[in-house]
Design a protein around this motif. Structure first.
Motif, PDB file in Angstrom:
ATOM      1  N   LYS A  10       0.831  -1.206   0.000  1.00 44.35           N
ATOM      2  CA  LYS A  10       0.000   0.000   0.000  1.00 44.35           C
ATOM      3  C   LYS A  10       0.862   1.251   0.000  1.00 44.35           C
ATOM      4  O   LYS A  10       0.610   2.195  -0.745  1.00 44.35           O
ATOM      5  CB  LYS A  10      -0.914   0.028   1.235  1.00 44.35           C
ATOM      6  CG  LYS A  10      -2.137  -0.821   1.134  1.00 44.35           C
ATOM      7  CD  LYS A  10      -2.983  -0.650   2.382  1.00 44.35           C
ATOM      8  CE  LYS A  10      -4.111  -1.641   2.427  1.00 44.35           C
ATOM      9  NZ  LYS A  10      -4.897  -1.498   3.667  1.00 44.35           N
ATOM     10  N   LYS A  11       1.872   1.254   0.853  1.00 46.31           N
ATOM     11  CA  LYS A  11       2.762   2.413   0.936  1.00 46.31           C
ATOM     12  C   LYS A  11       3.511   2.593  -0.383  1.00 46.31           C
ATOM     13  O   LYS A  11       3.699   3.704  -0.854  1.00 46.31           O
ATOM     14  CB  LYS A  11       3.736   2.247   2.097  1.00 46.31           C
ATOM     15  CG  LYS A  11       4.593   3.460   2.317  1.00 46.31           C
ATOM     16  CD  LYS A  11       5.356   3.389   3.607  1.00 46.31           C
ATOM     17  CE  LYS A  11       6.109   4.693   3.796  1.00 46.31           C
ATOM     18  NZ  LYS A  11       6.674   4.818   5.105  1.00 46.31           N
ATOM     19  N   LEU A  12       3.912   1.485  -0.982  1.00 44.59           N
ATOM     20  CA  LEU A  12       4.630   1.537  -2.249  1.00 44.59           C
ATOM     21  C   LEU A  12       3.753   2.142  -3.343  1.00 44.59           C
ATOM     22  O   LEU A  12       4.187   3.022  -4.083  1.00 44.59           O
ATOM     23  CB  LEU A  12       5.089   0.127  -2.642  1.00 44.59           C
ATOM     24  CG  LEU A  12       5.860  -0.010  -3.933  1.00 44.59           C
ATOM     25  CD1 LEU A  12       7.132   0.828  -3.900  1.00 44.59           C
ATOM     26  CD2 LEU A  12       6.211  -1.472  -4.176  1.00 44.59           C
ATOM     27  N   LYS A  13       2.515   1.704  -3.438  1.00 42.43           N
ATOM     28  CA  LYS A  13       1.598   2.245  -4.450  1.00 42.43           C
ATOM     29  C   LYS A  13       1.396   3.742  -4.255  1.00 42.43           C
ATOM     30  O   LYS A  13       1.380   4.504  -5.212  1.00 42.43           O
ATOM     31  CB  LYS A  13       0.249   1.525  -4.376  1.00 42.43           C
ATOM     32  CG  LYS A  13       0.278   0.143  -4.960  1.00 42.43           C
ATOM     33  CD  LYS A  13      -1.075  -0.524  -4.862  1.00 42.43           C
ATOM     34  CE  LYS A  13      -1.004  -1.957  -5.339  1.00 42.43           C
ATOM     35  NZ  LYS A  13      -2.291  -2.638  -5.234  1.00 42.43           N
ATOM     36  N   LYS A  14       1.255   4.155  -2.996  1.00 42.53           N
ATOM     37  CA  LYS A  14       1.050   5.569  -2.694  1.00 42.53           C
ATOM     38  C   LYS A  14       2.285   6.384  -3.107  1.00 42.53           C
ATOM     39  O   LYS A  14       2.154   7.440  -3.731  1.00 42.53           O
ATOM     40  CB  LYS A  14       0.791   5.723  -1.192  1.00 42.53           C
ATOM     41  CG  LYS A  14       0.436   7.101  -0.745  1.00 42.53           C
ATOM     42  CD  LYS A  14       0.018   7.056   0.715  1.00 42.53           C
ATOM     43  CE  LYS A  14       0.594   8.217   1.472  1.00 42.53           C
ATOM     44  NZ  LYS A  14       0.296   8.172   2.894  1.00 42.53           N
ATOM     45  N   ASN A  15       3.452   5.890  -2.795  1.00 46.08           N
ATOM     46  CA  ASN A  15       4.686   6.616  -3.100  1.00 46.08           C
ATOM     47  C   ASN A  15       5.061   6.543  -4.575  1.00 46.08           C
ATOM     48  O   ASN A  15       5.811   7.393  -5.056  1.00 46.08           O
ATOM     49  CB  ASN A  15       5.838   6.103  -2.242  1.00 46.08           C
ATOM     50  CG  ASN A  15       5.739   6.597  -0.816  1.00 46.08           C
ATOM     51  OD1 ASN A  15       5.648   7.787  -0.581  1.00 46.08           O
ATOM     52  ND2 ASN A  15       5.733   5.685   0.128  1.00 46.08           N
ATOM     53  N   LEU A  16       4.547   5.589  -5.280  1.00 49.83           N
ATOM     54  CA  LEU A  16       4.815   5.457  -6.711  1.00 49.83           C
ATOM     55  C   LEU A  16       4.335   6.701  -7.453  1.00 49.83           C
ATOM     56  O   LEU A  16       4.974   7.157  -8.387  1.00 49.83           O
ATOM     57  CB  LEU A  16       4.112   4.201  -7.248  1.00 49.83           C
ATOM     58  CG  LEU A  16       4.581   3.624  -8.560  1.00 49.83           C
ATOM     59  CD1 LEU A  16       6.058   3.253  -8.495  1.00 49.83           C
ATOM     60  CD2 LEU A  16       3.764   2.394  -8.911  1.00 49.83           C
ATOM     61  N   HIS A  17       3.243   7.264  -6.999  1.00 57.08           N
ATOM     62  CA  HIS A  17       2.687   8.455  -7.638  1.00 57.08           C
ATOM     63  C   HIS A  17       3.527   9.708  -7.380  1.00 57.08           C
ATOM     64  O   HIS A  17       3.352  10.711  -8.051  1.00 57.08           O
ATOM     65  CB  HIS A  17       1.244   8.689  -7.177  1.00 57.08           C
ATOM     66  CG  HIS A  17       0.309   7.647  -7.700  1.00 57.08           C
ATOM     67  ND1 HIS A  17      -0.190   7.679  -8.977  1.00 57.08           N
ATOM     68  CD2 HIS A  17      -0.184   6.525  -7.132  1.00 57.08           C
ATOM     69  CE1 HIS A  17      -0.967   6.634  -9.163  1.00 57.08           C
ATOM     70  NE2 HIS A  17      -0.974   5.912  -8.068  1.00 57.08           N
ATOM     71  N   LYS A  18       4.422   9.633  -6.419  1.00 58.54           N
ATOM     72  CA  LYS A  18       5.280  10.776  -6.114  1.00 58.54           C
ATOM     73  C   LYS A  18       6.538  10.795  -6.989  1.00 58.54           C
ATOM     74  O   LYS A  18       7.233  11.798  -7.014  1.00 58.54           O
ATOM     75  CB  LYS A  18       5.679  10.748  -4.639  1.00 58.54           C
ATOM     76  CG  LYS A  18       4.506  10.935  -3.699  1.00 58.54           C
ATOM     77  CD  LYS A  18       4.938  10.860  -2.267  1.00 58.54           C
ATOM     78  CE  LYS A  18       3.742  10.971  -1.324  1.00 58.54           C
ATOM     79  NZ  LYS A  18       4.125  10.811   0.071  1.00 58.54           N
ATOM     80  N   LEU A  19       6.809   9.692  -7.665  1.00 60.71           N
ATOM     81  CA  LEU A  19       7.989   9.633  -8.528  1.00 60.71           C
ATOM     82  C   LEU A  19       7.758  10.456  -9.794  1.00 60.71           C
ATOM     83  O   LEU A  19       6.676  10.436 -10.359  1.00 60.71           O
ATOM     84  CB  LEU A  19       8.292   8.186  -8.937  1.00 60.71           C
ATOM     85  CG  LEU A  19       8.768   7.225  -7.856  1.00 60.71           C
ATOM     86  CD1 LEU A  19       8.950   5.829  -8.446  1.00 60.71           C
ATOM     87  CD2 LEU A  19      10.074   7.693  -7.235  1.00 60.71           C
ATOM     88  N   GLU A  20       8.777  11.155 -10.215  1.00 59.29           N
ATOM     89  CA  GLU A  20       8.673  11.917 -11.459  1.00 59.29           C
ATOM     90  C   GLU A  20       8.746  10.994 -12.664  1.00 59.29           C
ATOM     91  O   GLU A  20       8.044  11.177 -13.643  1.00 59.29           O
ATOM     92  CB  GLU A  20       9.798  12.954 -11.532  1.00 59.29           C
ATOM     93  CG  GLU A  20       9.593  14.114 -10.593  1.00 59.29           C
ATOM     94  CD  GLU A  20      10.683  15.156 -10.737  1.00 59.29           C
ATOM     95  OE1 GLU A  20      11.231  15.300 -11.848  1.00 59.29           O
ATOM     96  OE2 GLU A  20      10.978  15.815  -9.728  1.00 59.29           O
ATOM     97  N   ASP A  21       9.616   9.998 -12.581  1.00 56.45           N
ATOM     98  CA  ASP A  21       9.827   9.070 -13.689  1.00 56.45           C
ATOM     99  C   ASP A  21       9.676   7.648 -13.163  1.00 56.45           C
ATOM    100  O   ASP A  21      10.526   7.173 -12.419  1.00 56.45           O
ATOM    101  CB  ASP A  21      11.236   9.286 -14.273  1.00 56.45           C
ATOM    102  CG  ASP A  21      11.482   8.486 -15.529  1.00 56.45           C
ATOM    103  OD1 ASP A  21      10.501   8.068 -16.177  1.00 56.45           O
ATOM    104  OD2 ASP A  21      12.655   8.269 -15.855  1.00 56.45           O
ATOM    105  N   VAL A  22       8.584   6.997 -13.496  1.00 61.58           N
ATOM    106  CA  VAL A  22       8.313   5.652 -12.989  1.00 61.58           C
ATOM    107  C   VAL A  22       8.965   4.632 -13.923  1.00 61.58           C
ATOM    108  O   VAL A  22       8.454   4.333 -14.997  1.00 61.58           O
ATOM    109  CB  VAL A  22       6.794   5.399 -12.865  1.00 61.58           C
ATOM    110  CG1 VAL A  22       6.527   4.000 -12.356  1.00 61.58           C
ATOM    111  CG2 VAL A  22       6.170   6.434 -11.934  1.00 61.58           C
ATOM    112  N   THR A  23      10.114   4.147 -13.475  1.00 65.40           N
ATOM    113  CA  THR A  23      10.848   3.126 -14.210  1.00 65.40           C
ATOM    114  C   THR A  23      11.108   1.958 -13.270  1.00 65.40           C
ATOM    115  O   THR A  23      10.965   2.088 -12.046  1.00 65.40           O
ATOM    116  CB  THR A  23      12.206   3.657 -14.717  1.00 65.40           C
ATOM    117  OG1 THR A  23      13.014   3.994 -13.575  1.00 65.40           O
ATOM    118  CG2 THR A  23      12.033   4.875 -15.609  1.00 65.40           C
TER     119      THR A  23
END
Length: 75
Positions: A10-23
């Motif tokens: 859950k925390k990972l999914k939430k923080n994924l949206h904070k990344l500028e470049d999702v790789t």
């Protein structure tokens, strides 16, 4: 252990949206950071921490798809 893994996901999914470049590379780094922080709070053994990292990193394709679907839905 399953409960811990769900909380981390859950925390990972939430923080994924904070990344500028999702790789994959950024995802793997984020997984390591989140698990490391969690491991320190919960005083997890190294082998359990490594298992969490491996398990979460293996979910890259699934989480990338969810992220892209949510991002497309916002537009």
């Amino acid at each position: 252990m399953q409960k811990d893994l769900k909380n981390l996901a859950k925390k990972l999914k939430k923080n994924l949206h904070k990344l500028e470049d999702v790789t994959k590379e950024h995802f793997d780094k984020l997984v390591s950071e989140i698990v490391e922080e969690y491991a320190q709070k919960k005083e997890l053994a190294g082998e359990i921490k490594d298992a969490f990292i491996s398990t979460l990193q293996s979910k890259w394709s699934e989480m990338e798809k969810e992220y892209l679907d949510e991002k497309d839905g916002e537009q």
